[in-house]
Scaffold this active site. Structure first.
Site, short mmCIF file in Angstrom:
data_model
loop_
_atom_site.label_atom_id
_atom_site.label_comp_id
_atom_site.label_asym_id
_atom_site.label_seq_id
_atom_site.Cartn_x
_atom_site.Cartn_y
_atom_site.Cartn_z
N ARG A 39 0.82 -1.21 0.00
CA ARG A 39 0.00 0.00 0.00
C ARG A 39 0.86 1.26 0.00
O ARG A 39 0.31 2.35 0.00
CB ARG A 39 -0.86 0.01 1.27
CG ARG A 39 -2.30 -0.44 1.07
CD ARG A 39 -2.96 -0.46 2.45
NE ARG A 39 -4.39 -0.35 2.43
CZ ARG A 39 -5.24 -1.38 2.42
NH1 ARG A 39 -4.80 -2.61 2.34
NH2 ARG A 39 -6.52 -1.17 2.46
N ARG A 90 -21.08 -3.05 3.31
CA ARG A 90 -20.33 -4.31 3.49
C ARG A 90 -20.60 -4.92 4.86
O ARG A 90 -20.65 -4.23 5.87
CB ARG A 90 -18.83 -4.06 3.34
CG ARG A 90 -17.99 -5.29 3.68
CD ARG A 90 -16.60 -5.22 3.13
NE ARG A 90 -15.84 -4.10 3.62
CZ ARG A 90 -14.65 -3.75 3.14
NH1 ARG A 90 -14.09 -4.46 2.15
NH2 ARG A 90 -14.01 -2.72 3.62
N ARG A 136 -9.73 6.59 5.15
CA ARG A 136 -9.11 5.50 4.37
C ARG A 136 -8.93 5.90 2.91
O ARG A 136 -7.92 5.56 2.29
CB ARG A 136 -9.98 4.23 4.48
CG ARG A 136 -9.86 3.59 5.86
CD ARG A 136 -11.00 2.65 6.15
NE ARG A 136 -11.06 1.53 5.24
CZ ARG A 136 -12.17 0.87 4.93
NH1 ARG A 136 -13.32 1.24 5.47
NH2 ARG A 136 -12.14 -0.13 4.09
P1 ADP Z 1 -10.04 -2.69 2.39
O1 ADP Z 1 -10.35 -4.10 2.02
O2 ADP Z 1 -11.26 -1.92 2.72
O3 ADP Z 1 -9.17 -2.00 1.39
P2 ADP Z 1 -8.23 -3.87 4.29
O4 ADP Z 1 -9.01 -4.95 4.92
O5 ADP Z 1 -7.28 -4.24 3.21
O6 ADP Z 1 -9.24 -2.73 3.76
O7 ADP Z 1 -7.42 -3.06 5.38
C1 ADP Z 1 -8.02 -2.61 6.57
C2 ADP Z 1 -7.04 -1.77 7.36
O8 ADP Z 1 -5.90 -2.58 7.72
C3 ADP Z 1 -6.45 -0.57 6.64
O9 ADP Z 1 -7.28 0.59 6.69
C4 ADP Z 1 -5.14 -0.37 7.41
O10 ADP Z 1 -5.37 0.24 8.66
C5 ADP Z 1 -4.70 -1.81 7.66
N1 ADP Z 1 -3.87 -2.33 6.55
C6 ADP Z 1 -4.19 -3.35 5.72
N2 ADP Z 1 -3.20 -3.57 4.83
C7 ADP Z 1 -2.23 -2.65 5.11
C8 ADP Z 1 -0.97 -2.34 4.53
N3 ADP Z 1 -0.49 -3.03 3.47
N4 ADP Z 1 -0.24 -1.34 5.09
C9 ADP Z 1 -0.69 -0.64 6.15
N5 ADP Z 1 -1.88 -0.86 6.73
C10 ADP Z 1 -2.66 -1.87 6.22
P1 ADP Z 2 -11.98 -4.69 -0.90
O1 ADP Z 2 -11.31 -5.97 -0.45
O2 ADP Z 2 -11.32 -4.11 -2.12
O3 ADP Z 2 -12.10 -3.67 0.19
P2 ADP Z 2 -14.47 -6.27 -0.96
O4 ADP Z 2 -14.18 -7.43 -1.85
O5 ADP Z 2 -14.52 -6.50 0.49
O6 ADP Z 2 -13.47 -5.04 -1.34
O7 ADP Z 2 -15.87 -5.64 -1.47
C1 ADP Z 2 -16.44 -4.49 -0.81
C2 ADP Z 2 -17.97 -4.65 -0.75
O8 ADP Z 2 -18.48 -4.56 -2.10
C3 ADP Z 2 -18.46 -6.00 -0.23
O9 ADP Z 2 -19.64 -5.79 0.49
C4 ADP Z 2 -18.71 -6.84 -1.49
O10 ADP Z 2 -19.74 -7.80 -1.28
C5 ADP Z 2 -19.15 -5.76 -2.48
N1 ADP Z 2 -18.71 -6.04 -3.86
C6 ADP Z 2 -17.52 -6.57 -4.27
N2 ADP Z 2 -17.49 -6.65 -5.62
C7 ADP Z 2 -18.65 -6.14 -6.08
C8 ADP Z 2 -19.22 -5.93 -7.39
N3 ADP Z 2 -18.53 -6.27 -8.50
N4 ADP Z 2 -20.44 -5.38 -7.47
C9 ADP Z 2 -21.13 -5.02 -6.35
N5 ADP Z 2 -20.66 -5.20 -5.09
C10 ADP Z 2 -19.45 -5.74 -4.96
#
Ligand code: ADP
Ligand code: ADP
Ligand code: ZN
Length: 212
Positions: free
Chosen positions: A87, A127, A171
Site C-alpha cells: 500500500r 459491506r 481511508r
Molecule cells: P479494504 O479491504 O477496505 O481496502 P483492508 O481490509 O485491506 O481494507 O485493510 C483494513 C485496514 O488494515 C487498513 O485501513 C489499514 O489500517 C490496515 N492495513 C491493511 N493492509 C495494510 C498495509 N499493506 N499497510 C498498512 N496498513 C494496512
Molecule cells: P476490498 O477488499 O477491495 O475492500 P471487498 O471485496 O470486500 O473489497 O468488497 C467491498 C464490498 O463490495 C463488499 O460488500 C462486497 O460484497 C461488495 N462487492 C464486491 N465486488 C462487487 C461488485 N462487483 N459489485 C457489487 N458489489 C461488490
C-alpha cells in the site's frame, strides 16, 4: 508466479482474490484479514495494529512488512495473491527484496481494480462480514440467505468498525496519498494492468481471466 491485486478500499479486491485462489490454486495474503484476525485474538500484533486500523490509517510499514515476511517464509513455494499489500512504495520495494531474498515466486502482474469513488462509498457502507470465517456480504448486492447469519458457517454477521462514513473518508485519503502512486511504480516495471471493477463480480472475474 505471484500477483499483486491493488485498488481503493471497497474496489472488490477480497471478493476477486477469493475467486482467484480457487481457480488458480494460489495462496491469498490479505494484510487487512491478517490484522483483523490478530486483533480478534488480541495478539501483540493485533494490539499494535488496532488503533491504526480502527481510525482508518495505515499500520506502520515496519510492522506490515514484518508480518508479510513471516507469511512468505512459512510457505516459500507459494504462488501468492497479495491483496491490500503493498500500500506504500516502501512496502512495494520491500516486497521485491523479500521475494528475491527468499527465492519466492516473483510478481508477474500488478492488477489494479478501477472503481469510481461514489460506487466505493456504497460498497463500503453496505459491506458486512462473517465474524468466524471472514466471508464478505453486502446488504444490497449480496445479503446472506438468513439475515444476520453466514451462509457458509452460520457465524454471526457484523459490520467492520472502519466501514463507518467518517473512517471511510480517512481511508480514501490514505489511499490517494500512499497507494495510488503505486500505479506509476508498477507501470515503470511493466507489470501494471487496469481492470474495470464495475458490474457483477462474476463479470469482473471474467475480465481477470481473459487478461491472465
Ligand atoms: P479494504 O479491504 O477496505 O481496502 P483492508 O481490509 O485491506 O481494507 O485493510 C483494513 C485496514 O488494515 C487498513 O485501513 C489499514 O489500517 C490496515 N492495513 C491493511 N493492509 C495494510 C498495509 N499493506 N499497510 C498498512 N496498513 C494496512
Ligand atoms: P476490498 O477488499 O477491495 O475492500 P471487498 O471485496 O470486500 O473489497 O468488497 C467491498 C464490498 O463490495 C463488499 O460488500 C462486497 O460484497 C461488495 N462487492 C464486491 N465486488 C462487487 C461488485 N462487483 N459489485 C457489487 N458489489 C461488490
Ligand atoms: Zn462464516
Amino acid at each position: 508466479m505471484s500477483i499483486v491485486l491493488f485498488g481503493p478500499p471497497g474496489a472488490g479486491k477480497g471478493t476477486q482474490a477469493k475467486k482467484m485462489i480457487v481457480a488458480g490454486h494460489m495462496t491469498h495474503i490479505s494484510t487487512g484479514d491478517l490484522f483483523r484476525a490478530a486483533m480478534k485474538n488480541e495478539t501483540p500484533l493485533g494490539l499494535e495494529a488496532k488503533s491504526y486500523v480502527d481510525s482508518g490509517n495505515l499500520v506502520p510499514d515496519s510492522v506490515t512488512i514484518g508480518l508479510v515476511k513471516e507469511v512468505i517464509a512459512a510457505n516459500k513455494e507459494g504462488h501468492f495473491i497479495f491483496d491490500g499489500f503493498p500500500r506504500t512504495s516502501t512496502q512495494a520495494e520491500a516486497l521485491e527484496k523479500l521475494i528475491s531474498d527468499m527465492n519466492a515466486n516473483p510478481i508477474k502482474h500488478a492488477l489494479f481494480l478501477e472503481v469510481p469513488t461514489d460506487v466505493l462509498a456504497r460498497r463500503l457502507t453496505g459491506r458486512r462480514l462473517c465474524r468466524d470465517c471472514g466471508a464478505v456480504y453486502h446488504v444490497d448486492s449480496k445479503p446472506p440467505s438468513v439475515p444476520g447469519q453466514c451462509d457458509l458457517c452460520q457465524g454471526e454477521i457484523y459490520q467492520r468498525k472502519d466501514d463507518s462514513e467518517e473512517v471511510i473518508s480517512t481511508r480514501l485519503d490514505a489511499y490517494s496519498k500512499n497507494t495510488e502512486p503505486l500505479k506509476e511504480y508498477y507501470q515503470k516495471k511493466g507489470l501494471f494492468v487496469e481492470i474495470d471493477g464495475q458490474g457483477d463480480p462474476e463479470d469482473v472475474f471474467d475480465r481477470f481471466k481473459t487478461y491472465l
